[in-house]
Design an enzyme around this catalytic site. Structure first.
Site, short mmCIF file in Angstrom:
data_model
loop_
_atom_site.label_atom_id
_atom_site.label_comp_id
_atom_site.label_asym_id
_atom_site.label_seq_id
_atom_site.Cartn_x
_atom_site.Cartn_y
_atom_site.Cartn_z
N LYS A 79 0.85 -1.21 0.00
CA LYS A 79 0.00 0.00 0.00
C LYS A 79 0.88 1.24 0.00
O LYS A 79 1.48 1.61 1.01
CB LYS A 79 -0.94 0.05 1.21
N GLY A 130 6.65 5.29 8.38
CA GLY A 130 5.82 6.50 8.42
C GLY A 130 5.92 7.18 9.76
O GLY A 130 6.97 7.13 10.42
N SER A 131 4.83 7.79 10.17
CA SER A 131 4.86 8.61 11.38
C SER A 131 4.81 7.76 12.65
O SER A 131 4.28 6.65 12.64
CB SER A 131 3.67 9.57 11.38
N GLY A 137 2.58 4.48 13.56
CA GLY A 137 3.36 3.31 13.97
C GLY A 137 2.86 2.73 15.29
O GLY A 137 2.67 1.52 15.43
N GLU A 156 9.46 1.56 10.94
CA GLU A 156 10.53 2.53 10.73
C GLU A 156 9.86 3.90 10.81
O GLU A 156 9.08 4.27 9.94
CB GLU A 156 11.20 2.27 9.37
N CYS A 216 13.90 10.37 6.55
CA CYS A 216 13.79 9.89 7.94
C CYS A 216 15.11 10.05 8.69
O CYS A 216 15.12 10.32 9.88
CB CYS A 216 13.32 8.44 7.96
N GLU A 255 10.40 15.70 15.24
CA GLU A 255 10.74 15.55 13.82
C GLU A 255 9.95 16.57 13.00
O GLU A 255 8.72 16.60 13.07
CB GLU A 255 10.40 14.14 13.34
N1 LIG Z 1 9.93 7.55 8.76
C1 LIG Z 1 9.68 8.14 7.62
O1 LIG Z 1 10.37 7.94 6.64
C2 LIG Z 1 8.46 9.01 7.52
C3 LIG Z 1 8.04 9.80 8.56
N2 LIG Z 1 6.95 10.58 8.41
C4 LIG Z 1 6.58 11.47 9.52
O2 LIG Z 1 5.18 11.53 9.67
C5 LIG Z 1 4.72 12.87 9.52
C6 LIG Z 1 3.33 12.89 8.96
O3 LIG Z 1 3.30 12.27 7.66
P1 LIG Z 1 2.03 11.39 7.25
O4 LIG Z 1 1.87 11.36 5.79
O5 LIG Z 1 0.85 11.86 8.02
O6 LIG Z 1 2.47 9.93 7.74
P2 LIG Z 1 1.60 8.65 7.93
O7 LIG Z 1 2.25 7.81 8.96
O8 LIG Z 1 0.15 9.03 8.13
O9 LIG Z 1 1.66 7.92 6.49
C7 LIG Z 1 2.57 6.93 6.13
C8 LIG Z 1 1.84 5.74 5.49
O10 LIG Z 1 0.96 5.18 6.44
C9 LIG Z 1 -0.34 5.07 5.90
N3 LIG Z 1 -1.32 5.18 6.99
C10 LIG Z 1 -1.85 6.31 7.54
N4 LIG Z 1 -2.73 5.98 8.50
C11 LIG Z 1 -2.73 4.64 8.60
C12 LIG Z 1 -3.43 3.71 9.43
N5 LIG Z 1 -4.30 4.10 10.35
N6 LIG Z 1 -3.18 2.38 9.27
C13 LIG Z 1 -2.29 1.96 8.35
N7 LIG Z 1 -1.62 2.79 7.52
C14 LIG Z 1 -1.84 4.11 7.65
C15 LIG Z 1 -0.41 6.19 4.88
O11 LIG Z 1 -1.42 5.96 3.93
C16 LIG Z 1 0.98 6.11 4.28
O12 LIG Z 1 0.99 5.04 3.35
C17 LIG Z 1 5.78 13.54 8.69
O13 LIG Z 1 5.80 14.91 8.86
C18 LIG Z 1 7.04 12.89 9.23
O14 LIG Z 1 7.43 13.50 10.43
C19 LIG Z 1 6.22 10.58 7.25
C20 LIG Z 1 6.59 9.82 6.19
C21 LIG Z 1 7.77 9.00 6.23
#
Ligand SMILES: NC(=O)C1=CN([C@@H]2O[C@H](COP(=O)(O)OP(=O)(O)OC[C@H]3O[C@@H](n4cnc5c(N)ncnc54)[C@H](O)[C@@H]3O)[C@@H](O)[C@H]2O)C=CC1
Ligand code: BAL
Length: 498
Positions: free
Chosen positions: A194, A247-248, A252, A269, A303, A400
């Site tokens: 996904k 992701g966030s 996580g 991660e 990240c 972050e």
């Molecule tokens: N570790 C890393 O590489 C990343 C860190 N982030 C951090 O997160 C902050 C917010 O970014 P977002 O786009 O809101 O991150 P997010 O954690 O919401 O999105 C990342 C992934 O998780 C999916 N996702 C979202 N809600 C979910 C749920 N309830 N269950 C399963 N999957 C879900 C999203 O569709 C996307 O594919 C950023 O500003 C950054 O600080 C964001 C992206 C990558």
């Protein structure tokens, strides 16, 4: 670097792909969402409409899980490791032959400079696939001498999860997708990928290339949609045994809790607040360039970005000046322009988030040495920003930001090495750290005490063979290397009474 990367022909090809009616890859078929719902995706450099993707619901995720289960039972679990190796290598060849086109598509959807997309994201993805192609035939268990020699013969096996859910973010869409697909497939899992709803196009193209490479139907499924709906349905699905998420921290944590209901195996991660320590004896020109590139690459949406720099007082002014002039000299623009060195942030929401952090830094007393503002350039652009006079208790130092914002602090001779390590470790995170010193003893002592999954000394980058992951709030488990493939397996002990 191929000039074709900037050609109109390639751009038109990528745009034509983006504008196609995209279904999802489920059981070898391209299908719309059962609900018929769709989502739009935009070019972050221009805010123009780029394409429309399917918005999956639980029903679609269930179809994908069933297709993956079936493919595992009937085909994939019967394939030889050598066949898995061959298919992974064929996928890497397909990606290599479409590398420029994929890079352009990645740039149009995510905003990163196309040169970076091609040279880093796509190249690293190809290396990752080839690295794990090699592992497919080498994931051996061990013979273990037990305490009853002559009575028992014992050994271990690594057995794949039938179905793994791979949930990836928008900052490095292809690289994150392949970084999970390659070890999962090499281990013998079937997968549901996904991508992030903001940047799903390259994952869909990878799905096509995987079909062309000959992966059997249902082994690789690509489900697009909202995280809160499609992602959550993957996490909640009872037969998806393994979740690998990047992701966030907030999501996580929620995945850990939701996954616990079905005792899912989870790899997380979750980003970081990585320190860069520059000692007085550092090779300063290299340290300055590396620190600046580390935070401004991908507009800080990385990240492992080194977002906190600690500099010895004797070289503080030179380092600060060097980083500031690097920031001022950066060419911002559309990632499709050859001169662009830094693109926009991925979305308006991300830009708003970064601006809020900069404002919080100002309010808490940080000095904005350069940048600190959004730029009216047609997209979600933020000026490369350097904050001085920062303190450990400030939000900009603790949280972050995921944008082009660097916090700089100084330390002096009154601080011991342990004190410097404490500064670096004064964070909930622990993904990366970068150390600059010519003194081997200092380097090794600091490397041993700094709390981070990856410590780089005087440079260095990422490698598919090196385990990658974090301490503390940066996540759970490791990706890449041997650990990365083992994370898609259960270990079984077998005992034969002789
Ligand atoms: N570790 C890393 O590489 C990343 C860190 N982030 C951090 O997160 C902050 C917010 O970014 P977002 O786009 O809101 O991150 P997010 O954690 O919401 O999105 C990342 C992934 O998780 C999916 N996702 C979202 N809600 C979910 C749920 N309830 N269950 C399963 N999957 C879900 C999203 O569709 C996307 O594919 C950023 O500003 C950054 O600080 C964001 C992206 C990558
Ligand atoms: N494609 C990333 C930005 C967006 O769709 O809003």
């Amino acid at each position: 670097m191929s000039e074709a990367l900037f050609s109109n022909a390639l751009r038109h090809k990528a745009e034509a792909f983006a504008q196609r009616e995209h279904g999802m890859l489920i059981g070898g078929q391209w299908r719309p969402a059962a609900s018929g719902k769709t989502l739009d995706t935009f070019n972050p450099a221009t805010k123009t409409h780029l394409g429309t993707i399917a918005s999956a619901g639980p029903e679609d995720v269930d179809h994908a899980a069933q297709a993956a289960q079936r493919a595992y039972r009937e085909v994939w679990s019967r394939q030889t490791p050598e066949e898995r190796q061959r298919l992974l290598w064929r996928l890497s060849d397909r990606i290599e032959s479409c590398a420029d086109e994929l890079a352009v598509l990645e740039t149009l959807d995510s905003g990163k400079p196309v040169r970076d997309a091609r040279m880093m994201d796509i190249s690293h993805s190809i290396s990752m696939l080839r690295y794990y192609a090699g592992w497919a035939t080498k994931l051996n268990g061990e013979t273990i001498a037990v305490s009853r020699p002559g009575q028992w013969h014992s050994y271990t096996l690594h057995q794949p999860f039938a179905v793994a859910g791979l949930i990836v973010p928008w900052n490095a869409p292809i690289m994150m997708a392949i970084g999970k697909l390659a070890p999962a497939l090499a281990a013998g899992c079937c997968v549901i990928l996904k991508p992030a709803e903001l940047t799903s196009l390259t994952a869909l193209r990878i799905g096509e290339l995987a079909c062309e490479a000959g992966f059997p139907d249902g082994v690789i499924n690509v489900v697009t949609g909202l995280g809160s709906v499609a992602g959550q349905a993957i996490v909640d699905h009872p037969t998806i045994e393994k979740i690998s998420f990047t992701g966030s921290g907030a999501i996580g944590r929620s995945i850990m809790v939701a996954g616990a209901r079905h005792m899912k195996r989870v790899t997380l991660e979750l980003g970081g607040k990585s320190p860069v320590v520059i000692m007085r004896d550092a090779e300063l020109d290299e340290a300055i360039g590396s620190a600046a590139r580390g935070i401004f690459a991908n507009a800080g949406q990385t990240c492992i970005a080194g977002s906190r720099v600690y500099v010895h007082a004797d070289v503080y002014d030179r380092v600060l000046d060097g980083i500031v002039s690097f920031a001022k000299g950066l060419v911002l623009g559309d990632g499709m322009q050859p001169e662009t060195q830094m693109g926009p942030l991925v979305s308006d929401a991300q830009l708003a988030r970064v601006r809020d952090y900069i404002e919080a830094g100002r309010q808490e007393g940080a000095a904005v040495v350069t940048g600190g503002n959004a730029l009216e350039m047609g997209g979600h652009f933020c000026a490369p920003t350097v904050l001085a006079q920062t303190r450990q208790d400030m939000r900009v130092v603790r949280e972050e930001i995921f944008g082009p914002v660097l916090c700089v602090q100084r330390f002096d001779d009154t601080m011991s090495l342990d004190g410097i390590a404490q500064l670096a470790n004064d964070t909930d995170y622990g993904l990366g750290a970068m150390l600059w010193t010519r003194d081997l003893s200092t380097a090794h002592k600091l490397a041993a005490t700094v709390k981070a999954g990856t410590v780089r000394i005087n440079g260095g980058g990422l490698d598919p063979a090196l385990p990658f992951g974090g301490f503390g709030h940066s996540g759970v488990g490791r990706e890449s290397g041997r650990e990365g493939i083992e994370a898609f397996t259960e270990k079984k002990s077998i005992i034969i009474a002789l």
